[in-house]
Write an enzyme that holds these catalytic residues in place. Structure first.
Site, short mmCIF file in Angstrom:
data_model
loop_
_atom_site.label_atom_id
_atom_site.label_comp_id
_atom_site.label_asym_id
_atom_site.label_seq_id
_atom_site.Cartn_x
_atom_site.Cartn_y
_atom_site.Cartn_z
N GLY A 162 -32.79 -0.69 -55.92
CA GLY A 162 -34.17 -1.12 -55.80
C GLY A 162 -34.90 -0.36 -57.24
N ASP A 180 -37.45 3.70 -56.10
CA ASP A 180 -39.21 2.25 -55.91
C ASP A 180 -39.90 2.50 -54.84
OD1 ASP A 180 -37.21 2.63 -54.16
OD2 ASP A 180 -36.27 0.92 -54.05
N ASP A 183 -39.68 7.35 -48.38
CA ASP A 183 -40.14 6.81 -47.47
C ASP A 183 -39.75 8.25 -46.90
OD1 ASP A 183 -40.71 5.77 -44.79
OD2 ASP A 183 -38.44 4.32 -44.82
N ASP A 219 -35.13 -4.57 -52.07
CA ASP A 219 -34.24 -5.75 -50.99
C ASP A 219 -34.73 -5.92 -49.73
OD1 ASP A 219 -32.83 -2.71 -50.29
OD2 ASP A 219 -31.43 -4.45 -49.93
N ARG A 224 -35.27 -8.56 -53.96
CA ARG A 224 -35.26 -8.21 -55.25
C ARG A 224 -35.86 -8.92 -56.05
NH1 ARG A 224 -32.79 -3.43 -53.44
NH2 ARG A 224 -30.73 -2.70 -52.84
#
Ligand code: 5GP
Length: 194
Positions: free
Chosen positions: A57, A113, A116, A172, A178
């Site tokens: 990512g 990227d 979380d 993605d 992406r």
């Protein structure tokens, strides 16, 4: 062959049958990435940091970030197991590719990227610190701060976002999307940010 993502209109794409709405434009991403690059250049003046990109990512953010840095810097990559085709973090982190560089006594910046739950970054930081770097910091384009399960130090954050699934600009959905220049979110979650 049938396309897996369709540009529906200016604001919407359809990926694997789900509608995503434009959320952060390429312009917005570009200008924030430039700011982060300038900040890193100032903070690391006289040093030669090594940026460690987390595949897959982070590769687009990393390439833009690196070109916004105007001091000497190096790059290497590592790869972790991913979400697969799901939208929810499994929390099960595995290393699929190690870095090649020797980071002992180096100034390391891990580039993600998105953070979380924080589980991936926590795993990466404990791996990296074992190698004895001179310093260890983190950069992430996006931070889903409400999803945190493990608090990790994040020095360079592009955008704090609410707990929504996003695609584009390297991110993605089941390996698709992406290559979108903007970042999109699931349309049925849009009401959470209005
Ligand atoms: P964490 O370990 O912090 O839960 O998750 C980190 C990784 O999960 C990121 O590097 C990214 O690959 C993936 N991820 C987390 N949230 C999203 C999201 O909203 N969209 C996409 N495409 N990937 C995400």
């Amino acid at each position: 062959m049938e396309a897996t993502f369709l540009v529906h209109d200016e604001q919407t794409v359809i990926i694997r049958g789900e509608r995503f709405r434009k959320y952060l434009t390429a312009e917005t991403l570009k200008s924030r990435t430039k700011e982060l690059g300038a900040q890193i250049s100032a903070d690391y003046k006289g040093k030669k940091p090594i940026l460690i990109g987390v595949l897959n990512g982070a590769f687009i953010f990393l390439s833009d970030l690196m070109r916004s840095i105007d001091i000497d810097c190096e790059v290497d990559f590592m790869k972790l197991s991913s979400y697969g085709a799901n939208k929810i973090s499994s929390g099960d982190v595995k290393e699929l590719k190690r870095i090649d560089a020797d980071i002992k006594d180096r100034h390391v910046i891990v580039v993600e990227d998105i953070v979380d739950t924080g589980l991936s970054m926590d795993f990466i930081l404990s791996q990296m610190s074992e190698a004895g770097p001179a310093s260890l910091k983190t950069a992430t384009l996006l931070h889903k701060h409400e999803a945190t399960k493990v608090d990790v130090p994040l020095e360079y954050v592009g955008f704090k976002i609410t707990n929504l699934f996003v695609v584009g600009y390297g991110l993605d959905y089941g390996q698709v999307g992406r290559n979108l220049a903007d970042i999109y979110i699931l349309e049925d979650q849009m009401d959470q940010i209005q």
